[in-house]
Design a protein around this motif. Sequence first.
Motif, PDB file in Angstrom:
ATOM      1  N   VAL A 184       0.821  -1.216   0.000  1.00 42.54           N
ATOM      2  CA  VAL A 184       0.000   0.000   0.000  1.00 42.54           C
ATOM      3  C   VAL A 184       0.855   1.266   0.000  1.00 42.54           C
ATOM      4  CG1 VAL A 184      -1.801   1.289   1.221  1.00 42.54           C
ATOM      5  CG2 VAL A 184      -1.907  -1.215   1.119  1.00 42.54           C
ATOM      6  N   PHE A 185       1.948   1.237   0.742  1.00 41.99           N
ATOM      7  CA  PHE A 185       2.766   2.439   0.864  1.00 41.99           C
ATOM      8  C   PHE A 185       4.048   2.378   0.037  1.00 41.99           C
ATOM      9  CE2 PHE A 185       0.075   2.265   4.637  1.00 41.99           C
ATOM     10  CZ  PHE A 185      -0.574   3.480   4.507  1.00 41.99           C
ATOM     11  N   GLY A 186       4.328   1.221  -0.578  1.00 41.12           N
ATOM     12  CA  GLY A 186       5.409   1.081  -1.547  1.00 41.12           C
ATOM     13  C   GLY A 186       6.811   1.203  -1.020  1.00 41.12           C
TER      14      GLY A 186
ATOM     15  N   ARG B  70      -4.994   5.650   3.762  1.00 43.96           N
ATOM     16  CA  ARG B  70      -4.183   6.448   2.835  1.00 43.96           C
ATOM     17  C   ARG B  70      -5.046   7.491   2.125  1.00 43.96           C
ATOM     18  NH1 ARG B  70       0.546   4.743  -1.279  1.00 43.96           N
ATOM     19  NH2 ARG B  70       0.456   6.611  -2.566  1.00 43.96           N
ATOM     20  N   ARG B  71      -6.225   7.071   1.677  1.00 44.73           N
ATOM     21  CA  ARG B  71      -7.129   8.021   1.011  1.00 44.73           C
ATOM     22  C   ARG B  71      -7.528   9.145   1.957  1.00 44.73           C
ATOM     23  NH1 ARG B  71      -9.285   3.175  -1.223  1.00 44.73           N
ATOM     24  NH2 ARG B  71     -10.981   3.175   0.299  1.00 44.73           N
ATOM     25  N   THR B  72      -7.787   8.794   3.206  1.00 46.34           N
ATOM     26  CA  THR B  72      -8.210   9.780   4.200  1.00 46.34           C
ATOM     27  C   THR B  72      -7.077  10.748   4.533  1.00 46.34           C
ATOM     28  OG1 THR B  72      -9.771   8.204   5.148  1.00 46.34           O
ATOM     29  CG2 THR B  72      -9.133  10.076   6.525  1.00 46.34           C
ATOM     30  N   ARG B  73      -5.888  10.225   4.754  1.00 43.01           N
ATOM     31  CA  ARG B  73      -4.762  11.068   5.184  1.00 43.01           C
ATOM     32  C   ARG B  73      -4.062  11.786   4.048  1.00 43.01           C
ATOM     33  NH1 ARG B  73      -1.595   8.349  10.197  1.00 43.01           N
ATOM     34  NH2 ARG B  73      -3.425   7.939  11.451  1.00 43.01           N
TER      35      ARG B  73
ATOM     36  N   GLU C   3      -3.873   1.394  -5.629  1.00 43.97           N
ATOM     37  CA  GLU C   3      -4.793   0.375  -6.100  1.00 43.97           C
ATOM     38  C   GLU C   3      -4.167  -1.011  -6.015  1.00 43.97           C
ATOM     39  OE1 GLU C   3      -7.316   1.328  -9.547  1.00 43.97           O
ATOM     40  OE2 GLU C   3      -6.109   3.172  -9.594  1.00 43.97           O
ATOM     41  N   VAL C   4      -4.311  -1.606  -4.836  1.00 46.61           N
ATOM     42  CA  VAL C   4      -3.772  -2.931  -4.556  1.00 46.61           C
ATOM     43  C   VAL C   4      -4.880  -3.743  -3.904  1.00 46.61           C
ATOM     44  CG1 VAL C   4      -2.092  -4.229  -3.209  1.00 46.61           C
ATOM     45  CG2 VAL C   4      -1.439  -2.055  -4.225  1.00 46.61           C
TER      46      VAL C   4
END
Length: 99
Positions: A43-45, A84-87, A93-94
């Motif tokens: 998600v954060f790569g 992640r979308r919120t912050r 997209e995983v």
Amino acid sequence: MKTIEIDVAACRNPKEFGRVLQEAIQALPGHGSSIESFVDSMVFGTMSELSPPYMITVTGAENPEVRAFAERLSNAIGQARLERRTRRGDDSEVVLKVV
């Protein structure tokens, strides 16, 4: 979206599942096998070479311990994407789908 199927029928425990998943996401050396490690990478790569968007489809998860781990990871990925979308206001997209 790229789809990668991993067959985990031969995995006897979550650690073996983790190795198969690390291969699938092209994890860098030192990548952990915990749910948190996979969330960070996917998600954060931070620790893998595979870039979103992608879906990992998990098949053959008949071992109850492996299936439970995969399902917990799938839920954790969904929650992390929401966070992640919120912050950050963006998305990674995983998807990890257990079939």
